[in-house]
Design a protein around this motif. Structure first.
Motif, PDB file in Angstrom:
ATOM      1  N   LEU A   8       0.809  -1.220   0.000  1.00 19.79           N
ATOM      2  CA  LEU A   8       0.000   0.000   0.000  1.00 19.79           C
ATOM      3  C   LEU A   8       0.846   1.275   0.000  1.00 19.79           C
ATOM      4  O   LEU A   8       0.304   2.368  -0.183  1.00 19.79           O
ATOM      5  N   ALA A   9       2.141   1.146   0.174  1.00 22.12           N
ATOM      6  CA  ALA A   9       3.056   2.294   0.081  1.00 22.12           C
ATOM      7  C   ALA A   9       3.968   2.170  -1.132  1.00 22.12           C
ATOM      8  O   ALA A   9       4.862   2.994  -1.321  1.00 22.12           O
ATOM      9  N   SER A  10       3.727   1.170  -1.960  1.00 18.74           N
ATOM     10  CA  SER A  10       4.606   0.949  -3.117  1.00 18.74           C
ATOM     11  C   SER A  10       4.436   2.048  -4.161  1.00 18.74           C
ATOM     12  O   SER A  10       3.378   2.665  -4.281  1.00 18.74           O
ATOM     13  N   ALA A  11       5.481   2.275  -4.925  1.00 19.87           N
ATOM     14  CA  ALA A  11       5.448   3.289  -5.975  1.00 19.87           C
ATOM     15  C   ALA A  11       4.347   2.983  -6.993  1.00 19.87           C
ATOM     16  O   ALA A  11       3.647   3.893  -7.456  1.00 19.87           O
ATOM     17  N   ALA A  12       4.173   1.721  -7.330  1.00 19.11           N
ATOM     18  CA  ALA A  12       3.160   1.350  -8.335  1.00 19.11           C
ATOM     19  C   ALA A  12       1.750   1.669  -7.847  1.00 19.11           C
ATOM     20  O   ALA A  12       0.926   2.216  -8.593  1.00 19.11           O
ATOM     21  N   TYR A  13       1.459   1.352  -6.582  1.00 21.99           N
ATOM     22  CA  TYR A  13       0.118   1.612  -6.041  1.00 21.99           C
ATOM     23  C   TYR A  13      -0.129   3.115  -5.901  1.00 21.99           C
ATOM     24  O   TYR A  13      -1.180   3.616  -6.298  1.00 21.99           O
ATOM     25  N   VAL A  14       0.829   3.831  -5.362  1.00 23.55           N
ATOM     26  CA  VAL A  14       0.684   5.277  -5.197  1.00 23.55           C
ATOM     27  C   VAL A  14       0.504   5.959  -6.554  1.00 23.55           C
ATOM     28  O   VAL A  14      -0.315   6.879  -6.703  1.00 23.55           O
ATOM     29  N   ALA A  15       1.215   5.498  -7.569  1.00 25.30           N
ATOM     30  CA  ALA A  15       1.062   6.077  -8.916  1.00 25.30           C
ATOM     31  C   ALA A  15      -0.362   5.893  -9.423  1.00 25.30           C
ATOM     32  O   ALA A  15      -0.935   6.806 -10.037  1.00 25.30           O
ATOM     33  N   ARG A  16      -0.974   4.716  -9.191  1.00 21.78           N
ATOM     34  CA  ARG A  16      -2.357   4.473  -9.627  1.00 21.78           C
ATOM     35  C   ARG A  16      -3.318   5.369  -8.863  1.00 21.78           C
ATOM     36  O   ARG A  16      -4.270   5.902  -9.411  1.00 21.78           O
ATOM     37  N   LEU A  17      -3.084   5.521  -7.561  1.00 18.79           N
ATOM     38  CA  LEU A  17      -3.956   6.391  -6.765  1.00 18.79           C
ATOM     39  C   LEU A  17      -3.897   7.839  -7.247  1.00 18.79           C
ATOM     40  O   LEU A  17      -4.907   8.544  -7.250  1.00 18.79           O
ATOM     41  N   ASN A  18      -2.711   8.276  -7.643  1.00 20.25           N
ATOM     42  CA  ASN A  18      -2.521   9.668  -8.056  1.00 20.25           C
ATOM     43  C   ASN A  18      -2.887   9.936  -9.510  1.00 20.25           C
ATOM     44  O   ASN A  18      -2.882  11.098  -9.924  1.00 20.25           O
ATOM     45  N   ALA A  19      -3.191   8.899 -10.265  1.00 19.24           N
ATOM     46  CA  ALA A  19      -3.545   9.093 -11.680  1.00 19.24           C
ATOM     47  C   ALA A  19      -4.724   8.188 -12.050  1.00 19.24           C
ATOM     48  O   ALA A  19      -4.590   7.289 -12.877  1.00 19.24           O
ATOM     49  N   PRO A  20      -5.895   8.408 -11.446  1.00 17.94           N
ATOM     50  CA  PRO A  20      -7.043   7.560 -11.773  1.00 17.94           C
ATOM     51  C   PRO A  20      -7.519   7.790 -13.205  1.00 17.94           C
ATOM     52  O   PRO A  20      -7.351   8.881 -13.755  1.00 17.94           O
ATOM     53  N   SER A  21      -8.097   6.763 -13.779  1.00 13.32           N
ATOM     54  CA  SER A  21      -8.645   6.878 -15.129  1.00 13.32           C
ATOM     55  C   SER A  21      -9.864   7.808 -15.102  1.00 13.32           C
ATOM     56  O   SER A  21     -10.481   8.011 -14.045  1.00 13.32           O
ATOM     57  N   PRO A  22     -10.249   8.351 -16.254  1.00 11.99           N
ATOM     58  CA  PRO A  22     -11.465   9.179 -16.293  1.00 11.99           C
ATOM     59  C   PRO A  22     -12.705   8.426 -15.789  1.00 11.99           C
ATOM     60  O   PRO A  22     -13.550   9.006 -15.108  1.00 11.99           O
ATOM     61  N   TRP A  23     -12.805   7.146 -16.107  1.00 13.23           N
ATOM     62  CA  TRP A  23     -13.942   6.350 -15.645  1.00 13.23           C
ATOM     63  C   TRP A  23     -13.913   6.217 -14.122  1.00 13.23           C
ATOM     64  O   TRP A  23     -14.944   6.347 -13.453  1.00 13.23           O
ATOM     65  N   SER A  24     -12.733   5.991 -13.565  1.00 13.37           N
ATOM     66  CA  SER A  24     -12.609   5.908 -12.103  1.00 13.37           C
ATOM     67  C   SER A  24     -13.016   7.217 -11.443  1.00 13.37           C
ATOM     68  O   SER A  24     -13.712   7.218 -10.418  1.00 13.37           O
ATOM     69  N   VAL A  25     -12.611   8.340 -12.017  1.00 11.90           N
ATOM     70  CA  VAL A  25     -12.976   9.648 -11.473  1.00 11.90           C
ATOM     71  C   VAL A  25     -14.501   9.792 -11.450  1.00 11.90           C
ATOM     72  O   VAL A  25     -15.070  10.301 -10.481  1.00 11.90           O
ATOM     73  N   ARG A  26     -15.178   9.309 -12.480  1.00 12.63           N
ATOM     74  CA  ARG A  26     -16.651   9.366 -12.531  1.00 12.63           C
ATOM     75  C   ARG A  26     -17.301   8.449 -11.499  1.00 12.63           C
ATOM     76  O   ARG A  26     -18.365   8.753 -10.970  1.00 12.63           O
ATOM     77  N   MET A  27     -16.675   7.329 -11.207  1.00 15.85           N
ATOM     78  CA  MET A  27     -17.271   6.345 -10.301  1.00 15.85           C
ATOM     79  C   MET A  27     -17.025   6.644  -8.820  1.00 15.85           C
ATOM     80  O   MET A  27     -17.821   6.269  -7.968  1.00 15.85           O
ATOM     81  N   MET A  28     -15.942   7.324  -8.496  1.00 16.70           N
ATOM     82  CA  MET A  28     -15.582   7.548  -7.093  1.00 16.70           C
ATOM     83  C   MET A  28     -16.678   8.229  -6.272  1.00 16.70           C
ATOM     84  O   MET A  28     -16.921   7.829  -5.127  1.00 16.70           O
ATOM     85  N   PRO A  29     -17.387   9.239  -6.785  1.00 16.18           N
ATOM     86  CA  PRO A  29     -18.441   9.865  -5.965  1.00 16.18           C
ATOM     87  C   PRO A  29     -19.591   8.913  -5.624  1.00 16.18           C
ATOM     88  O   PRO A  29     -20.383   9.204  -4.725  1.00 16.18           O
ATOM     89  N   LEU A  30     -19.688   7.789  -6.308  1.00 20.51           N
ATOM     90  CA  LEU A  30     -20.765   6.830  -6.040  1.00 20.51           C
ATOM     91  C   LEU A  30     -20.496   5.986  -4.793  1.00 20.51           C
ATOM     92  O   LEU A  30     -21.396   5.310  -4.298  1.00 20.51           O
ATOM     93  N   HIS A  31     -19.275   6.027  -4.275  1.00 23.24           N
ATOM     94  CA  HIS A  31     -18.919   5.280  -3.063  1.00 23.24           C
ATOM     95  C   HIS A  31     -19.390   6.092  -1.855  1.00 23.24           C
ATOM     96  O   HIS A  31     -18.701   6.992  -1.392  1.00 23.24           O
ATOM     97  N   GLN A  32     -20.558   5.766  -1.348  1.00 22.05           N
ATOM     98  CA  GLN A  32     -21.145   6.528  -0.246  1.00 22.05           C
ATOM     99  C   GLN A  32     -20.936   5.804   1.083  1.00 22.05           C
ATOM    100  O   GLN A  32     -20.947   4.584   1.134  1.00 22.05           O
ATOM    101  N   ARG A  33     -20.748   6.586   2.149  1.00 29.14           N
ATOM    102  CA  ARG A  33     -20.539   6.054   3.508  1.00 29.14           C
ATOM    103  C   ARG A  33     -19.394   5.046   3.548  1.00 29.14           C
ATOM    104  O   ARG A  33     -19.498   3.988   4.164  1.00 29.14           O
ATOM    105  N   MET A  34     -18.295   5.391   2.912  1.00 27.40           N
ATOM    106  CA  MET A  34     -17.152   4.474   2.807  1.00 27.40           C
ATOM    107  C   MET A  34     -16.388   4.342   4.123  1.00 27.40           C
ATOM    108  O   MET A  34     -16.144   5.321   4.812  1.00 27.40           O
ATOM    109  N   VAL A  35     -16.038   3.110   4.420  1.00 28.00           N
ATOM    110  CA  VAL A  35     -15.107   2.780   5.501  1.00 28.00           C
ATOM    111  C   VAL A  35     -14.006   1.957   4.845  1.00 28.00           C
ATOM    112  O   VAL A  35     -14.278   0.977   4.156  1.00 28.00           O
TER     113      VAL A  35
END
Length: 134
Positions: free
Chosen positions: A68-95
């Motif tokens: 979870l601290a790897s360069a590969a994972y952090v790179a994906r978190l920092n550069a989400p796809s356009p589709w991922s950006v559209r889907m993220m607000p749909l995650h409600q009450r996230m834990v």
């Protein structure tokens, strides 16, 4: 079903029913594929709430916490796809929580899972961490 690896990323959230078809397609065909291509991600699973409500539980089984601290994972978190950006607000009450796998065994694929979220009592977090959570 025995877990793979020494750590897991566990998440609970709700997805509105009207958005679910596109969200499920994205999650299965882009998000899971993307995460499982990263070094150290061993397996992913998604579970729906037993009451057929909006709730989901997702677990990524990890080689270890360092993933979870790897360069590969952090790179994906920092550069989400356009589709991922559209889907993220749909995650409600996230834990979202990181887990240490202390023991796991089993040999079958399971159909149901029960998840329980635990937290230390107020003012007991330091003692809880010192004793390994028990």
């Amino acid at each position: 079903m025995a877990l793979l690896g020494k750590a897991a990323l566990a998440m609970w959230w709700d997805v509105p029913a009207a958005s679910r078809p596109e969200w499920e397609h994205w999650h299965a065909h882009e998000h899971f594929t993307e995460r499982l291509a990263l070094p150290g991600f061993r397996r992913a699973s998604r579970w729906r709430a037993a009451d057929e409500g909006e709730g989901f539980f997702v677990m990524y089984e990890l080689e270890d916490h360092a993933v979870l601290a790897s360069a590969a994972y952090v790179a994906r978190l920092n550069a989400p796809s356009p589709w991922s950006v559209r889907m993220m607000p749909l995650h409600q009450r996230m834990v979202r929580t990181q887990c240490r796998v202390m023991h796991s065994h089993g040999a079958f694929t399971v159909r149901h899972a029960l998840t329980i979220r635990l937290s230390p009592a107020p003012g007991r977090a330091d003692a809880w961490h010192r004793t390994g959570g028990f």
